[in-house]
Design an enzyme around this catalytic site. Structure first.
Site, PDB file in Angstrom:
ATOM      1  N   HIS A   1       8.325 -17.151  35.272  1.00 47.12           N
ATOM      2  CA  HIS A   1       9.505 -17.607  34.557  1.00 47.12           C
ATOM      3  C   HIS A   1      10.751 -17.441  35.421  1.00 47.12           C
ATOM      4  O   HIS A   1      10.702 -16.844  36.500  1.00 47.12           O
ATOM      5  CB  HIS A   1       9.652 -16.838  33.239  1.00 47.12           C
ATOM      6  CG  HIS A   1       8.622 -17.202  32.225  1.00 47.12           C
ATOM      7  ND1 HIS A   1       7.567 -16.382  31.894  1.00 47.12           N
ATOM      8  CD2 HIS A   1       8.476 -18.317  31.467  1.00 47.12           C
ATOM      9  CE1 HIS A   1       6.815 -16.970  30.981  1.00 47.12           C
ATOM     10  NE2 HIS A   1       7.343 -18.147  30.700  1.00 47.12           N
TER      11      HIS A   1
ATOM     12  N   TYR B   1       1.908 -25.165  24.954  1.00 51.39           N
ATOM     13  CA  TYR B   1       2.018 -23.729  24.683  1.00 51.39           C
ATOM     14  C   TYR B   1       2.673 -23.490  23.325  1.00 51.39           C
ATOM     15  O   TYR B   1       2.214 -22.662  22.533  1.00 51.39           O
ATOM     16  CB  TYR B   1       2.830 -23.071  25.799  1.00 51.39           C
ATOM     17  CG  TYR B   1       3.021 -21.581  25.646  1.00 51.39           C
ATOM     18  CD1 TYR B   1       1.955 -20.708  25.877  1.00 51.39           C
ATOM     19  CD2 TYR B   1       4.257 -21.043  25.309  1.00 51.39           C
ATOM     20  CE1 TYR B   1       2.123 -19.334  25.756  1.00 51.39           C
ATOM     21  CE2 TYR B   1       4.437 -19.670  25.184  1.00 51.39           C
ATOM     22  CZ  TYR B   1       3.361 -18.821  25.413  1.00 51.39           C
ATOM     23  OH  TYR B   1       3.542 -17.463  25.283  1.00 51.39           O
TER      24      TYR B   1
ATOM     25  N   SER C   1       6.786 -17.087  20.845  1.00 54.05           N
ATOM     26  CA  SER C   1       7.787 -17.402  21.853  1.00 54.05           C
ATOM     27  C   SER C   1       8.834 -18.319  21.222  1.00 54.05           C
ATOM     28  O   SER C   1       8.521 -19.114  20.345  1.00 54.05           O
ATOM     29  CB  SER C   1       7.142 -18.128  23.035  1.00 54.05           C
ATOM     30  OG  SER C   1       8.118 -18.766  23.833  1.00 54.05           O
ATOM     31  N   SER C   2      10.068 -18.203  21.702  1.00 58.46           N
ATOM     32  CA  SER C   2      11.137 -19.037  21.147  1.00 58.46           C
ATOM     33  C   SER C   2      10.938 -20.519  21.442  1.00 58.46           C
ATOM     34  O   SER C   2      11.607 -21.364  20.839  1.00 58.46           O
ATOM     35  CB  SER C   2      12.497 -18.578  21.682  1.00 58.46           C
ATOM     36  OG  SER C   2      12.544 -18.686  23.091  1.00 58.46           O
ATOM     37  N   CYS C   3      10.005 -20.862  22.340  1.00 55.67           N
ATOM     38  CA  CYS C   3       9.754 -22.288  22.630  1.00 55.67           C
ATOM     39  C   CYS C   3       9.084 -22.995  21.455  1.00 55.67           C
ATOM     40  O   CYS C   3       8.913 -24.212  21.487  1.00 55.67           O
ATOM     41  CB  CYS C   3       8.926 -22.449  23.891  1.00 55.67           C
ATOM     42  SG  CYS C   3       7.207 -21.944  23.708  1.00 55.67           S
TER      43      CYS C   3
ATOM     44  N   LYS D   1       1.223 -21.576  19.906  1.00 57.41           N
ATOM     45  CA  LYS D   1       1.906 -20.444  19.276  1.00 57.41           C
ATOM     46  C   LYS D   1       2.256 -20.745  17.809  1.00 57.41           C
ATOM     47  O   LYS D   1       2.159 -19.869  16.947  1.00 57.41           O
ATOM     48  CB  LYS D   1       3.162 -20.075  20.069  1.00 57.41           C
ATOM     49  CG  LYS D   1       2.871 -19.386  21.394  1.00 57.41           C
ATOM     50  CD  LYS D   1       2.195 -18.042  21.161  1.00 57.41           C
ATOM     51  CE  LYS D   1       1.960 -17.266  22.428  1.00 57.41           C
ATOM     52  NZ  LYS D   1       1.258 -15.987  22.176  1.00 57.41           N
TER      53      LYS D   1
ATOM     54  N   ARG E   1      -2.370  -5.260  29.419  1.00 56.73           N
ATOM     55  CA  ARG E   1      -1.991  -5.247  30.842  1.00 56.73           C
ATOM     56  C   ARG E   1      -0.830  -6.188  31.150  1.00 56.73           C
ATOM     57  O   ARG E   1      -0.255  -6.140  32.229  1.00 56.73           O
ATOM     58  CB  ARG E   1      -3.200  -5.614  31.709  1.00 56.73           C
ATOM     59  CG  ARG E   1      -4.224  -4.489  31.793  1.00 56.73           C
ATOM     60  CD  ARG E   1      -5.322  -4.817  32.775  1.00 56.73           C
ATOM     61  NE  ARG E   1      -6.143  -3.655  33.058  1.00 56.73           N
ATOM     62  CZ  ARG E   1      -7.266  -3.697  33.782  1.00 56.73           C
ATOM     63  NH1 ARG E   1      -7.700  -4.849  34.271  1.00 56.73           N
ATOM     64  NH2 ARG E   1      -7.961  -2.601  34.000  1.00 56.73           N
TER      65      ARG E   1
END
Length: 310
Positions: free
Chosen positions: A181, A138, A109-111, A142, A14
């Protein structure tokens, strides 16, 4: 390689990424797609996740479920971001291994990359220096998911891969006024300012950071491509290889929405990481490139926003 009738489970169907993967799979003719809402299956509940995998026995898994948010949300609730993301990803990856899933793809995620990593950021720069403090919790979650996939491959011979997207936008984005974001936040802010006749809009920071943006349907196309064409421990970056300043982005969004008021910058608010450009040469060498240019994508995202909120 997935067959058209392979049993495919999308965790987080979702959300923006999960729903895009479902659309892409359907577009390519895959017919045996399994989804479960949060009400039906709480991924942070290990017993429930194990029971689901034992019953359904999916052959392929796209792990797109995550608790996500912008700078404010990450700064205010780091414990929540770390706990929920660690729990759900570990439960799904572990259950996939225990139940003989042929292949799993983990969405990161690129973070995950260091705050001051050399630009553009190659996959190999992971864990070479400190993370950006505003979303460290976060990022650590990841990184743990990515590494768990790598360790299972090494120890048990699984075929679990990961993909690290840059900033995403598009259909089913989160437009919450505080927890979204930057791009969806700008779309909402300028639309509401235009509709209300507000003379100026305040944006965070000074507009100097550079960011890269990938339309979510392009990411979904890459995710299916990688599931069928890539195996390996190292992650694959997903992006455009192009960057834009937040100030330029803000002006483009205002222009597309038709907001003609003044844009002001609140320099007491954080900028976040100064630059976050991904090196996408690995995906290119595998034979994949993005399709949707930023202006076109923002127009599509704005149409999606208006359908949902206007």
């Amino acid at each position: 390689m997935m067959q058209k009738d392979s049993k495919i489970y999308i965790a987080g169907h979702r959300g923006m990424v999960g729903s895009a993967i479902v659309r892409e799979l359907q577009r390519q003719g895959y017919t045996n797609i399994i989804t479960m809402s949060h009400a039906e299956l709480d991924l942070t509940n290990q017993a429930a996740v194990n029971k689901f995998f034992e019953k359904e026995k999916p052959e392929y898994v796209f792990l797109a479920a995550a608790k996500v948010g912008g700078i404010m949300a990450n700064s205010q609730a780091p414990a929540d971001f770390m706990y929920e993301n660690m729990m759900l990803e570990m439960n799904v990856i572990h259950a996939a291994w225990k139940n003989g899933v042929k292949k799993l793809e983990f969405l990161g995620s690129s973070c995950i990359y260091p705050r001051l990593a050399p630009q553009p950021m190659k996959e190999s720069c992971l864990l070479t220096s400190s993370l950006e403090s505003t979303n460290e919790a976060y990022a650590l979650a990841k990184i743990s998911g990515l590494k768990y996939c790598e360790y299972l491959n090494r120890q048990y011979g699984t075929d679990f891969i990961s993909v690290m997207p840059t900033n995403l936008y598009g259909p089913n984005d989160n437009y919450h006024p505080e927890n979204s974001h930057v791009l969806p936040a700008l779309i909402r802010r300028f639309h509401e300012a235009k509709e209300s006749g507000i003379e100026s809009v305040i944006c965070w920071g000074n507009g100097s950071p550079y960011r890269e943006f990938l339309y979510v349907d392009d990411l979904a196309n890459l995710c299916v491509f990688l599931m069928n064409n890539y195996s390996g421990d190292e992650t694959v970056n997903a992006g455009t290889g192009k960057e834009i300043t937040i100030r330029e982005l803000t002006e483009i969004v205002a222009e597309i929405i038709g907001y003609n008021g003044e844009i002001k910058w609140d320099t007491s608010k954080p900028n976040g990481t100064p630059r976050k450009l991904l090196d996408v040469s690995k995906a290119s060498k595998l034979g994949w490139n993005y399709q949707t240019e930023l202006r076109e994508g923002i127009k599509l995202a704005y149409e999606d926003y208006k359908k949902k909120y206007c």
